[in-house]
Design a protein around this motif. Structure first.
Motif, mmCIF file in Angstrom:
data_model
loop_
_atom_site.group_PDB
_atom_site.id
_atom_site.type_symbol
_atom_site.label_atom_id
_atom_site.label_comp_id
_atom_site.label_asym_id
_atom_site.label_seq_id
_atom_site.Cartn_x
_atom_site.Cartn_y
_atom_site.Cartn_z
ATOM 1 N N HIS A 131 -5.953 5.794 -0.352
ATOM 2 C CA HIS A 131 -4.538 5.423 -0.198
ATOM 3 C C HIS A 131 -4.191 5.242 1.276
ATOM 4 C CE1 HIS A 131 -2.560 5.272 -4.036
ATOM 5 N NE2 HIS A 131 -3.215 6.332 -4.448
ATOM 6 N N ALA A 183 2.599 3.956 9.574
ATOM 7 C CA ALA A 183 3.526 2.877 9.206
ATOM 8 C C ALA A 183 4.912 3.038 9.803
ATOM 9 C CB ALA A 183 3.632 2.804 7.684
ATOM 10 N N ALA A 216 1.901 6.380 -6.929
ATOM 11 C CA ALA A 216 0.839 7.261 -7.414
ATOM 12 C C ALA A 216 1.253 8.719 -7.271
ATOM 13 C CB ALA A 216 -0.452 6.997 -6.639
ATOM 14 N N LEU A 217 1.922 9.034 -6.158
ATOM 15 C CA LEU A 217 2.407 10.402 -5.944
ATOM 16 C C LEU A 217 3.377 10.800 -7.045
ATOM 17 C CD1 LEU A 217 3.293 10.819 -2.159
ATOM 18 C CD2 LEU A 217 1.914 12.326 -3.544
ATOM 19 N N ALA A 276 1.422 9.742 7.253
ATOM 20 C CA ALA A 276 1.758 8.383 6.819
ATOM 21 C C ALA A 276 2.724 7.729 7.798
ATOM 22 C CB ALA A 276 2.364 8.427 5.413
ATOM 23 N N ARG A 309 2.386 1.685 -3.402
ATOM 24 C CA ARG A 309 1.340 2.137 -4.321
ATOM 25 C C ARG A 309 1.093 3.636 -4.147
ATOM 26 N NH1 ARG A 309 -4.198 -1.347 -4.655
ATOM 27 N NH2 ARG A 309 -5.184 -0.073 -6.241
ATOM 28 N N TYR A 310 1.081 4.064 -2.881
ATOM 29 C CA TYR A 310 0.874 5.479 -2.553
ATOM 30 C C TYR A 310 2.017 6.321 -3.106
ATOM 31 C CZ TYR A 310 0.944 9.470 0.769
ATOM 32 O OH TYR A 310 1.003 10.694 1.365
ATOM 33 N N GLU A 368 6.660 14.167 -0.628
ATOM 34 C CA GLU A 368 5.533 14.404 0.266
ATOM 35 C C GLU A 368 5.730 15.696 1.045
ATOM 36 O OE1 GLU A 368 3.412 10.948 2.526
ATOM 37 O OE2 GLU A 368 5.534 10.560 2.359
ATOM 38 N N ALA A 414 0.838 -1.204 0.000
ATOM 39 C CA ALA A 414 0.000 0.000 0.000
ATOM 40 C C ALA A 414 0.870 1.251 0.000
ATOM 41 C CB ALA A 414 -0.911 -0.010 1.218
ATOM 42 N N LEU A 415 1.961 1.200 0.760
ATOM 43 C CA LEU A 415 2.860 2.362 0.816
ATOM 44 C C LEU A 415 3.526 2.605 -0.531
ATOM 45 C CD1 LEU A 415 4.729 2.127 4.232
ATOM 46 C CD2 LEU A 415 3.424 4.049 3.375
ATOM 47 N N PHE A 455 -3.745 14.310 -5.396
ATOM 48 C CA PHE A 455 -4.868 13.374 -5.267
ATOM 49 C C PHE A 455 -6.160 14.148 -5.055
ATOM 50 C CE2 PHE A 455 -1.424 10.770 -3.179
ATOM 51 C CZ PHE A 455 -1.285 9.886 -4.237
ATOM 52 N N ARG A 477 1.509 10.998 -10.555
ATOM 53 C CA ARG A 477 0.572 12.091 -10.730
ATOM 54 C C ARG A 477 1.228 13.457 -10.621
ATOM 55 N NH1 ARG A 477 -4.911 11.517 -9.180
ATOM 56 N NH2 ARG A 477 -5.662 9.415 -9.558
ATOM 57 N N ILE A 537 -2.963 1.991 3.503
ATOM 58 C CA ILE A 537 -1.754 1.956 4.332
ATOM 59 C C ILE A 537 -2.121 1.500 5.747
ATOM 60 C CG2 ILE A 537 0.104 3.369 5.300
ATOM 61 C CD1 ILE A 537 -0.049 5.057 2.745
#
Lengths: 222, 280
Positions: free
Chosen positions: B71, A77, A10-11, A73, A6-7, A65, A3-4, B63, A14, B75
């Motif tokens: 997202h 995590a 995507a960042l 985030a 993927r995040y 970020e 998931a991280l 986003f 995009r 996580i």
């Protein structure tokens, strides 16, 4: 971790920050690789070009970020995992880029040595080119990770040290990247393919060590 | 910045941290949420599922509001479908459902803050850390956040918060600590006037004959058995929703006969100017 990543991916995708390093790699290839050139020379060149590009990608991913989003985030995590995800995202994108570059080089180059007298077998050449690219990407990732947060926070210094360190790791004797690239280029003289296994192991070890250190540092230095 | 901090965070607890500007409240919250590691000393215990809401969330991320929440939900360990549903649900609760498809960079300050709050709540964390999360929210959203915090505490989570409003979640706070110098000192209930401030709600209930009220009711309501067999419960307003839910879902369920606003009890005399408590 999926998931991280993927995040982070995507960042990167995009935000379109990936565009500049990808263009740089394309320019490197356009300038240095022409159709009909000996394949091993071109593979070595393409792998070498990947090193600074990877370092740049790592720098982008590590700082993409905004601080507020990073803390959010990180609470979920942990900073080390978030940072590791950004490093893996950058290394993964560099891997894709390097594979694409290697495939293009294989398609347009002449499978022969420098004076076009000895045929170079394409499959071992492809393997050697790919491994050299991975070797350079890993070393570039290590260089990028050492020259950005949490080690270097100021952006100016970060860019300057990255450029210098990327150049040095391509020309310094003993660097796995230099070893892998020279292996390809000198092999091109005789048409012999050197598979760069040892440099790859060294580069992977260096990348893992650097990742472990910088990811731990994130909790202490941000 | 901070030294000699000894803080225990049990489950089912709402913890308030006080302190003047620049004393290290945010630093302490970052340590609690596991974002930063202490340079000396350590944070013990299993790392709980944690969510953190920063004071300002001007996230210039590429986003949409819902996209970011999905997202973050992933996580947190949710499946995509689950995360999508909860993102919609929490945006709706805070009155921001209409902004689900708006890019984060175009959101107003208040709506960004709603997204920041929603990301923390959507995964039902075991430890929720709020760094002045109410700042920038409109009145309705502040009330909703109060209720959501009490819900989390009722569900067994630990919530730690900092807010400049001394009446924030008054009556629901279990422990208050104040940062003085570089240390953390506990604040007693008498100093905060805790449990007496804030609006209260009176709930009258009847149960099956002989049935006892469930133990550990949210907000520890004052119980007055009445002659007609009903029980009158008086509780801080922030706890009333959670209390009603507990009563209605108890086995056997309790019947709610009357709910009304109770007058806030007379403030006990204290050294602080009385105007601070009345201003609402």
């Amino acid at each position: 971790m999926t998931a991280l990543i993927r995040y982070q991916a995507a960042l990167l995708l995009r935000s379109q920050r990936w565009l500049a390093p990808v263009l740089l790699y394309a320019v490197f290839l356009a300038v240095g690789v022409q159709s009909g050139q000996p394949v091993l020379d071109s593979l070595g060149y393409a792998a070498a070009a990947l090193l600074p590009v990877t370092a740049w990608l790592v720098q982008l991913c590590a700082t993409q970020e905004p601080p507020a989003a990073r803390t959010v985030a990180a609470a979920v995590a942990g900073q080390p995992r978030v940072h590791l995800a950004s490093l893996l995202t950058a290394a993964g994108s560099a891997g894709l880029l390097g594979t694409a570059g290697t495939v293009i080089v294989l398609l347009i180059s002449d499978p022969a040595n420098v004076d076009h007298t000895v045929r170079v077998p394409l499959l071992p050449a492809a393997l050697a080119g790919l491994l050299a690219a991975v070797c350079c990407a890993l070393l570039g990732a290590a260089v990028g990770a050492l020259c950005t947060r949490p080690v270097v926070h100021r952006r100016g210094w970060s860019v300057a040290t990255t450029a210098l360190a990327a150049l040095l790791s391509l020309v310094t004797t003993g660097s796995p990247a230099k070893y892998a690239v020279t292996g390809l280029v000198t092999g091109s003289l005789t048409g012999a393919v050197h598979i760069p296994v040892l440099p790859l192991i060294c580069a992977a070890a260096a990348a893992c060590a650097v990742a472990a250190v910088v990811c731990r540092l994130t909790s202490l230095r941000g | 910045m901070l030294r000699g901090v000894d803080l225990d965070l049990p489950a089912h607890t709402l913890v308030r941290i006080e302190g003047a500007n620049g004393t290290g409240k945010s630093t302490l919250l970052r340590l609690i949420s596991g974002i930063d590691a202490p340079t000396e000393g350590r944070v013990t215990g299993r790392r709980p599922r944690t969510a953190y809401v920063p004071e300002r969330f001007p996230a210039a991320l590429p986003f949409t509001a819902a996209g970011y929440l999905v997202h973050l939900g992933r996580i947190h360990g949710l499946r995509t479908r689950e995360a999508t549903g909860r993102a919609q649900e929490w945006l709706a609760r805070f009155g921001a459902a209409g902004h689900a498809r708006t890019p984060l960079s175009e959101l107003s300050k208040g709506t960004s803050q709603k997204v920041a709050v929603a990301q923390a709540l959507l995964a039902e964390p075991e430890l929720l850390v709020l760094d002045e999360a109410w700042t920038g929210l409109d009145t309705a959203a502040r009330g909703e956040l109060d209720r959501a915090v009490v819900e989390r505490v009722t569900a067994g989570a630990t919530v730690v918060f900092v807010d400049h409003d001394p009446r924030r979640l008054a009556g629901a706070v279990d422990v208050t600590h104040r940062i003085e110098g570089h240390r953390l000192v506990p604040v007693t209930a008498a100093e905060t006037g805790d449990g007496t401030a804030g609006p209260r709600v009176r709930i009258e209930v009847t149960g099956a004959s002989g049935a006892a009220l469930p133990p550990g009711l949210p907000g520890a309501p004052v119980q007055e058995p009445r002659t007609d067999g009903t029980v009158r419960l008086t509780v801080a307003a922030v706890h009333s929703d959670a209390l009603l839910r507990t009563l209605l879902t108890a086995r056997p369920p309790w019947h709610i006969t009357h709910v009304s606003a109770a007058a806030a009890p007379e403030p006990t005399p204290r050294t602080a100017p009385s105007g601070t408590r009345q201003a609402r």
